[in-house]
Design a protein around this motif. Structure first.
Motif, short mmCIF file in Angstrom:
data_model
loop_
_atom_site.label_atom_id
_atom_site.label_comp_id
_atom_site.label_asym_id
_atom_site.label_seq_id
_atom_site.Cartn_x
_atom_site.Cartn_y
_atom_site.Cartn_z
N VAL A 92 0.71 -1.11 0.10
CA VAL A 92 0.00 0.01 -0.05
C VAL A 92 0.63 1.30 0.13
N ARG A 93 0.59 2.15 -0.62
CA ARG A 93 1.40 3.40 -0.85
C ARG A 93 0.41 4.55 -0.74
N VAL A 94 0.72 5.73 0.12
CA VAL A 94 0.21 7.01 -0.02
C VAL A 94 1.22 7.97 -0.56
N GLU A 95 0.74 8.51 -1.70
CA GLU A 95 1.45 9.23 -2.69
C GLU A 95 1.24 10.67 -2.81
N HIS A 96 1.94 11.60 -3.36
CA HIS A 96 1.81 12.84 -3.85
C HIS A 96 0.90 12.65 -5.19
N PRO A 97 0.06 13.50 -5.31
CA PRO A 97 -0.64 13.20 -6.78
C PRO A 97 0.10 13.36 -8.00
N GLU A 98 1.49 14.26 -7.75
CA GLU A 98 2.33 14.37 -8.92
C GLU A 98 3.06 13.24 -9.11
N ASN A 99 3.17 12.09 -8.10
CA ASN A 99 4.17 11.00 -8.35
C ASN A 99 3.31 9.86 -8.36
N SER A 100 1.96 9.82 -8.17
CA SER A 100 1.45 8.51 -8.18
C SER A 100 1.43 7.56 -9.37
N TYR A 101 1.56 8.11 -10.50
CA TYR A 101 1.71 7.02 -11.77
C TYR A 101 2.75 6.69 -11.84
N ALA A 102 3.83 7.60 -11.49
CA ALA A 102 5.46 6.88 -11.47
C ALA A 102 5.37 5.88 -10.64
N ALA A 103 4.83 6.02 -9.45
CA ALA A 103 4.71 4.85 -8.27
C ALA A 103 4.07 3.73 -8.67
N LEU A 104 2.76 3.72 -9.42
CA LEU A 104 2.28 2.59 -10.13
C LEU A 104 3.11 1.89 -10.97
N ASP A 105 3.78 2.51 -11.83
CA ASP A 105 4.94 1.85 -12.92
C ASP A 105 5.85 1.01 -11.78
N GLY A 106 6.17 1.81 -10.93
CA GLY A 106 7.37 0.99 -10.19
C GLY A 106 6.77 -0.01 -9.28
N MET A 107 5.48 -0.08 -8.95
CA MET A 107 4.78 -1.27 -8.35
C MET A 107 4.73 -2.68 -9.38
N VAL A 108 4.27 -2.09 -10.56
CA VAL A 108 4.19 -3.11 -11.45
C VAL A 108 5.71 -3.75 -11.82
N ASP A 109 6.72 -2.84 -11.74
CA ASP A 109 8.08 -3.49 -11.93
C ASP A 109 8.43 -4.31 -10.86
N HIS A 110 8.03 -3.94 -9.63
CA HIS A 110 8.37 -4.59 -8.50
C HIS A 110 7.91 -6.25 -8.68
N VAL A 111 6.41 -6.10 -8.98
CA VAL A 111 5.94 -7.62 -9.01
C VAL A 111 6.42 -8.37 -10.01
N LYS A 112 6.85 -7.58 -11.30
CA LYS A 112 7.43 -8.46 -12.23
C LYS A 112 8.74 -9.15 -11.92
N GLY A 113 9.62 -8.35 -11.08
CA GLY A 113 10.67 -8.91 -10.58
C GLY A 113 10.41 -10.12 -9.70
N ILE A 114 9.60 -10.21 -9.07
CA ILE A 114 9.22 -11.18 -8.02
C ILE A 114 8.98 -12.53 -8.96
N LEU A 115 8.11 -12.18 -9.92
CA LEU A 115 7.69 -13.33 -10.57
C LEU A 115 8.78 -13.91 -11.69
N ASN A 116 9.80 -12.99 -12.13
CA ASN A 116 10.90 -13.34 -12.61
C ASN A 116 11.83 -14.31 -12.03
N GLU A 117 11.83 -13.99 -10.85
CA GLU A 117 12.74 -14.89 -9.69
C GLU A 117 12.11 -16.14 -9.55
N LEU A 118 10.68 -16.23 -9.63
CA LEU A 118 10.02 -17.33 -9.34
C LEU A 118 9.94 -18.26 -10.72
#
Length: 423
Positions: free
Chosen positions: A289-315
């Motif tokens: 869960v993230r609480v973000e500044h409105p100006e940064n929230s979509y960059a944060a969403l992309d970062g979350m997507v990349d984070h989950v991708k990294g986990i699945l790549n390791e699995l």
């Protein structure tokens, strides 16, 4: 919850955007604006009356001091009549506020421009795919048969104890489940998420805060005698940490992760596609869960997507990412990416994660604001994602990693579970 000033200033854009959800919102939006006009008019009348009453009260005091008791008593009668009118106006205003609030609770979030139009999951847009689908040996089994063969998950015992959709994990199945939880938490905390442990029941205010209530689809378990709800995801208690909060801009972003069991009634779910771990009433999940500044929230969403991708790549599981269409988008979300792992034994994709940006929708319900460097108060943006939901990840591991000799555990999990094979 949508903000009334935003609707007022962007009426046609809101109506057009909600069409992506296949919703004709003209009548509801007009009702919102009509109630808003009446509410503001009632508020203005009440404010004016109270101002007059304040002037009269001061005048009464002056009249008594100057010995004009008769005039003062006459004016007190007028103020008494005004108090009755004040109560009527206040009651009317409260009723209008309640009507407006109830109507706003029924309106979903406005989809982001990136959300494709569409009616159902068939219209979701694939944006990424990774991993090779393994070729299984002849006689490969779906996970519910593997669970029985290796005695690691007992669906019948869960049905005996509670009912369908409440499996019992045993032996190496339980240890693999625990290994996945610890692995996911470690991956999340390694990139800055603070681990939290939260209650598994929440009150009504928390349900309204994140948009699970009102529960139009009847998916939440309700403990009637205590008026509490079993959580459908850790998103609900974790995001409600910040209900009614005013945070400083310097505190953003705020990152939390937590493991919880999740409870969902899944009313109306039947058939072969929900066998085994595919659809449960109780399951484990690690949430971010993230609480973000409105100006940064979509960059944060992309970062979350990349984070989950990294986990699945390791699995080393084959997966794809879908951008959900308007017809499949969750009620509170402005933009959602779904991750699906391919189940080779079932020859189908299984959803394992949703990563979403809610923009100000939840924050408005929660009254979650931050104070910027100029001292102005703004609504924050909230985001959440599964990192990850366990049942279908486990199903994918069991099915995709099976060999004639047993199930080979992904290398990254071996240190967590202490064994390399289920055999």
């Amino acid at each position: 919850m949508l903000q009334v000033p935003f609707i007022r200033e962007n009426k046609e854009a809101v109506i057009e955007a909600l069409k992506k959800r296949n919703i004709d919102a003209v009548a509801d939006i007009n009702n919102v604006l009509s109630l808003d006009v009446k509410r503001r008019s009632a508020q203005a009348a009440l404010d004016f009356l109270r101002s007059e009453m304040n002037v009269s009260s001061k005048k009464i005091g002056e009249l008594f001091k100057s010995g004009q008791a008769a005039e003062a008593n006459e004016m007190k009668k007028e103020v008494s009549a005004q108090k009755a009118e004040e109560k009527t106006l206040a009651d009317d205003l409260n009723d209008l506020n309640n009507q407006l609030q109830e109507l706003l609770y029924t309106l979903p979030n406005v989809p982001n421009d990136l959300v494709p139009a569409g009616n159902s999951e068939d219209d979701n847009e694939e944006v990424f795919r990774e991993g090779d689908v393994p070729e299984l040996f002849e006689g490969a089994l779906p996970h519910w048969e593997l669970a029985k063969k290796y005695d690691i998950i007992d669906f019948e015992l869960g049905t005996k104890i509670t009912g369908a959709g409440f499996p019992v994990y045993k032996g190496k199945g339980a240890r693999l489940q625990r290994a996945l939880i610890n692995y996911f938490l470690d991956k999340n905390t390694a990139v800055g998420y603070t681990e939290v442990q939260v209650p598994h029941l929440v009150n009504e205010a928390s349900g309204f805060g994140t948009g699970q209530l009102p529960d139009k689809e009847g998916q939440m378990y309700h403990v009637g005698i205590d008026d509490l709800y079993l959580i459908p995801t850790a998103e609900v208690p974790v995001t409600n940490f910040f209900r009614g909060s005013m945070v400083n801009e310097s505190e953003l972003p705020i990152l939390c992760t937590g493991y919880t069991p999740c409870f969902r009634r899944e009313a109306g779910s039947y058939g072969a596609h929900v066998r085994g771990l595919n659809r449960l009433h109780q399951f484990d999940k690690v949430e971010i869960v993230r609480v973000e500044h409105p100006e940064n929230s979509y960059a944060a969403l992309d970062g979350m997507v990349d984070h989950v991708k990294g986990i699945l790549n390791e699995l080393k599981l084959p997966y794809r990412i879908l951008r959900l269409c308007g017809g499949d988008l969750g009620f509170t979300s402005a933009l959602t990416y779904d991750f699906e792992v391919f189940s080779t034994a079932q020859d189908r994709w299984l959803e394992i994660s949703s990563v979403s940006n809610f923009e100000t929708f939840q924050a408005n319900r929660l009254k979650l604001r931050f104070k910027d460097k100029d001292g102005n108060k703004q609504l924050a943006h909230t985001l959440n994602g599964s990192a990850l939901a366990l049942p279908r990840v486990l199903a994918g591991i069991l099915e995709n990693c099976q060999t004639p000799k047993g199930i080979k555990i992904p290398e990254v999990l071996v240190p967590y579970c202490g064994f390399e094979m289920i055999d």
